[in-house]
Design a protein around this motif. Sequence first.
Motif, PDB file in Angstrom:
ATOM      1  N   PHE A 147       0.819  -1.214   0.000  1.00 50.03           N
ATOM      2  CA  PHE A 147       0.000   0.000   0.000  1.00 50.03           C
ATOM      3  C   PHE A 147       0.853   1.266   0.000  1.00 50.03           C
ATOM      4  O   PHE A 147       0.523   2.248  -0.668  1.00 50.03           O
ATOM      5  CB  PHE A 147      -0.954   0.005   1.200  1.00 50.03           C
ATOM      6  CG  PHE A 147      -2.221  -0.747   0.952  1.00 50.03           C
ATOM      7  CD1 PHE A 147      -3.314  -0.115   0.377  1.00 50.03           C
ATOM      8  CD2 PHE A 147      -2.329  -2.097   1.264  1.00 50.03           C
ATOM      9  CE1 PHE A 147      -4.493  -0.806   0.133  1.00 50.03           C
ATOM     10  CE2 PHE A 147      -3.496  -2.800   1.025  1.00 50.03           C
ATOM     11  CZ  PHE A 147      -4.588  -2.157   0.449  1.00 50.03           C
ATOM     12  N   ARG A 148       1.953   1.234   0.737  1.00 54.93           N
ATOM     13  CA  ARG A 148       2.830   2.400   0.765  1.00 54.93           C
ATOM     14  C   ARG A 148       3.392   2.686  -0.625  1.00 54.93           C
ATOM     15  O   ARG A 148       3.522   3.848  -1.026  1.00 54.93           O
ATOM     16  CB  ARG A 148       3.979   2.187   1.757  1.00 54.93           C
ATOM     17  CG  ARG A 148       3.580   2.210   3.222  1.00 54.93           C
ATOM     18  CD  ARG A 148       4.809   2.053   4.103  1.00 54.93           C
ATOM     19  NE  ARG A 148       5.718   3.173   3.914  1.00 54.93           N
ATOM     20  CZ  ARG A 148       7.035   3.109   4.142  1.00 54.93           C
ATOM     21  NH1 ARG A 148       7.581   1.974   4.552  1.00 54.93           N
ATOM     22  NH2 ARG A 148       7.795   4.172   3.950  1.00 54.93           N
ATOM     23  N   THR A 149       3.704   1.628  -1.357  1.00 52.90           N
ATOM     24  CA  THR A 149       4.289   1.793  -2.690  1.00 52.90           C
ATOM     25  C   THR A 149       3.231   2.100  -3.734  1.00 52.90           C
ATOM     26  O   THR A 149       3.318   3.100  -4.461  1.00 52.90           O
ATOM     27  CB  THR A 149       5.053   0.512  -3.092  1.00 52.90           C
ATOM     28  OG1 THR A 149       6.036   0.205  -2.111  1.00 52.90           O
ATOM     29  CG2 THR A 149       5.712   0.692  -4.449  1.00 52.90           C
ATOM     30  N   ASN A 150       2.223   1.236  -3.825  1.00 49.91           N
ATOM     31  CA  ASN A 150       1.260   1.309  -4.929  1.00 49.91           C
ATOM     32  C   ASN A 150       0.223   2.412  -4.775  1.00 49.91           C
ATOM     33  O   ASN A 150      -0.266   2.942  -5.772  1.00 49.91           O
ATOM     34  CB  ASN A 150       0.524  -0.026  -5.067  1.00 49.91           C
ATOM     35  CG  ASN A 150       1.439  -1.161  -5.459  1.00 49.91           C
ATOM     36  OD1 ASN A 150       2.615  -0.962  -5.755  1.00 49.91           O
ATOM     37  ND2 ASN A 150       0.912  -2.373  -5.458  1.00 49.91           N
ATOM     38  N   THR A 151      -0.141   2.734  -3.549  1.00 50.03           N
ATOM     39  CA  THR A 151      -1.220   3.698  -3.316  1.00 50.03           C
ATOM     40  C   THR A 151      -0.707   5.016  -2.751  1.00 50.03           C
ATOM     41  O   THR A 151      -0.957   6.080  -3.314  1.00 50.03           O
ATOM     42  CB  THR A 151      -2.270   3.103  -2.362  1.00 50.03           C
ATOM     43  OG1 THR A 151      -2.692   1.832  -2.857  1.00 50.03           O
ATOM     44  CG2 THR A 151      -3.473   4.013  -2.251  1.00 50.03           C
ATOM     45  N   LEU A 152       0.004   4.956  -1.631  1.00 53.70           N
ATOM     46  CA  LEU A 152       0.503   6.188  -1.034  1.00 53.70           C
ATOM     47  C   LEU A 152       1.585   6.828  -1.897  1.00 53.70           C
ATOM     48  O   LEU A 152       1.719   8.059  -1.904  1.00 53.70           O
ATOM     49  CB  LEU A 152       1.028   5.921   0.372  1.00 53.70           C
ATOM     50  CG  LEU A 152      -0.039   5.761   1.452  1.00 53.70           C
ATOM     51  CD1 LEU A 152       0.595   5.375   2.781  1.00 53.70           C
ATOM     52  CD2 LEU A 152      -0.821   7.056   1.613  1.00 53.70           C
ATOM     53  N   GLY A 153       2.346   6.022  -2.631  1.00 48.52           N
ATOM     54  CA  GLY A 153       3.354   6.585  -3.527  1.00 48.52           C
ATOM     55  C   GLY A 153       2.738   7.560  -4.521  1.00 48.52           C
ATOM     56  O   GLY A 153       3.119   8.737  -4.571  1.00 48.52           O
ATOM     57  N   PRO A 154       1.770   7.109  -5.338  1.00 51.31           N
ATOM     58  CA  PRO A 154       1.097   8.029  -6.255  1.00 51.31           C
ATOM     59  C   PRO A 154       0.421   9.197  -5.534  1.00 51.31           C
ATOM     60  O   PRO A 154       0.415  10.325  -6.024  1.00 51.31           O
ATOM     61  CB  PRO A 154       0.063   7.136  -6.941  1.00 51.31           C
ATOM     62  CG  PRO A 154       0.634   5.768  -6.874  1.00 51.31           C
ATOM     63  CD  PRO A 154       1.363   5.710  -5.566  1.00 51.31           C
ATOM     64  N   MET A 155      -0.148   8.921  -4.357  1.00 51.11           N
ATOM     65  CA  MET A 155      -0.849   9.975  -3.630  1.00 51.11           C
ATOM     66  C   MET A 155       0.115  11.098  -3.227  1.00 51.11           C
ATOM     67  O   MET A 155      -0.197  12.289  -3.351  1.00 51.11           O
ATOM     68  CB  MET A 155      -1.532   9.381  -2.402  1.00 51.11           C
ATOM     69  CG  MET A 155      -2.688  10.191  -1.873  1.00 51.11           C
ATOM     70  SD  MET A 155      -3.519   9.384  -0.476  1.00 51.11           S
ATOM     71  CE  MET A 155      -4.263   7.966  -1.294  1.00 51.11           C
ATOM     72  N   MET A 156       1.301  10.719  -2.762  1.00 54.46           N
ATOM     73  CA  MET A 156       2.285  11.719  -2.359  1.00 54.46           C
ATOM     74  C   MET A 156       2.878  12.440  -3.571  1.00 54.46           C
ATOM     75  O   MET A 156       3.196  13.635  -3.502  1.00 54.46           O
ATOM     76  CB  MET A 156       3.394  11.067  -1.543  1.00 54.46           C
ATOM     77  CG  MET A 156       2.957  10.556  -0.177  1.00 54.46           C
ATOM     78  SD  MET A 156       2.344  11.891   0.914  1.00 54.46           S
ATOM     79  CE  MET A 156       0.575  11.649   0.752  1.00 54.46           C
ATOM     80  N   LEU A 157       3.016  11.738  -4.685  1.00 58.29           N
ATOM     81  CA  LEU A 157       3.460  12.413  -5.911  1.00 58.29           C
ATOM     82  C   LEU A 157       2.440  13.452  -6.347  1.00 58.29           C
ATOM     83  O   LEU A 157       2.792  14.562  -6.757  1.00 58.29           O
ATOM     84  CB  LEU A 157       3.695  11.390  -7.026  1.00 58.29           C
ATOM     85  CG  LEU A 157       4.957  10.536  -6.885  1.00 58.29           C
ATOM     86  CD1 LEU A 157       4.909   9.349  -7.843  1.00 58.29           C
ATOM     87  CD2 LEU A 157       6.200  11.373  -7.161  1.00 58.29           C
ATOM     88  N   MET A 158       1.153  13.111  -6.243  1.00 58.72           N
ATOM     89  CA  MET A 158       0.105  14.092  -6.538  1.00 58.72           C
ATOM     90  C   MET A 158       0.220  15.296  -5.606  1.00 58.72           C
ATOM     91  O   MET A 158       0.123  16.446  -6.038  1.00 58.72           O
ATOM     92  CB  MET A 158      -1.274  13.460  -6.343  1.00 58.72           C
ATOM     93  CG  MET A 158      -1.687  12.454  -7.375  1.00 58.72           C
ATOM     94  SD  MET A 158      -3.296  11.781  -6.876  1.00 58.72           S
ATOM     95  CE  MET A 158      -3.426  10.411  -7.992  1.00 58.72           C
ATOM     96  N   LYS A 159       0.418  15.023  -4.339  1.00 62.98           N
ATOM     97  CA  LYS A 159       0.485  16.102  -3.353  1.00 62.98           C
ATOM     98  C   LYS A 159       1.540  17.128  -3.730  1.00 62.98           C
ATOM     99  O   LYS A 159       1.290  18.342  -3.670  1.00 62.98           O
ATOM    100  CB  LYS A 159       0.786  15.510  -1.972  1.00 62.98           C
ATOM    101  CG  LYS A 159       1.023  16.560  -0.891  1.00 62.98           C
ATOM    102  CD  LYS A 159       1.350  15.921   0.445  1.00 62.98           C
ATOM    103  CE  LYS A 159       1.674  16.982   1.496  1.00 62.98           C
ATOM    104  NZ  LYS A 159       1.988  16.375   2.825  1.00 62.98           N
TER     105      LYS A 159
END
Length: 262
Positions: free
Chosen positions: A116-128
């Motif tokens: 989850f940290r890689t696949n989901t939170l990774g993109p989320m933080m890149l968006m941020k």
Amino acid sequence: MQAWALVSPASRGIGLELARRLLRTTSIPVVATARKDVDHTRAQILGDLRNVEEDRLHMLELDVLEEQTIQNAAQEAGKLFPKKDSYLHLGLCVPGLLYPEKAPSQIDYDDALLTFRTNTLGPMMLMKHFSNFLPRKSTSVLASPDLPKQAIWANMSARVGSITDNRLGGWYSYRSSKAAVNQTTKTFDNYLRTSAGDKAMSIALHPGTVKTGLSQEFWNNVKGEKLFSPEFAAEKLLDVINSRTIDDRGRCWDWKGEEIPP
């Protein structure tokens, strides 16, 4: 206005080939990221490319598991491309990790958390940290036959992230993390509707089964014609991106350009 592209990460597999193809087929600068050994990644991306201006490639160190590195990379990108006279036309967000749990008893807490940290939170933080580089309603978006009409933020998803399409089960953490990517993509697109209007949108992508380290365990179970090279996947995904219209926003598309239901 100067348009530019982001590929994160670009150290191997699909990300590396996306960066290479953008350098070959467009004239815009490309910001590519790697968790470490950025000089090595730069050499891999440039490789045997011919007639490409090497100064179009900008390498930044970024680890999707460490938000500070994402923030630092965004700050460096802002120095390279000030928002007053440039904007992000393509954001290609492609981190991926897979642990193939076949039964609930095989779910490991730490592995699932890392997924989850890689696949989901990774993109989320890149968006941020990179969303502010996307166009606003007042931005003059570059018209080019080599780029989509509107700026696009594309998150790497997977067919198994579709709840509707889930008939086999298994792969609990991977399926769930990619379903979350689809939800994040839709939510981000709703934000872009307000901030950018029809100047920018977000989509999710399914590349098919690609011959990378992520899928290596399953190569023998895939028919030859359904096992794609990273080069082929990059070509098809960019074709899909370039052929999207504003009506395609917020949804997940496979490598053939067909919608995958949520």
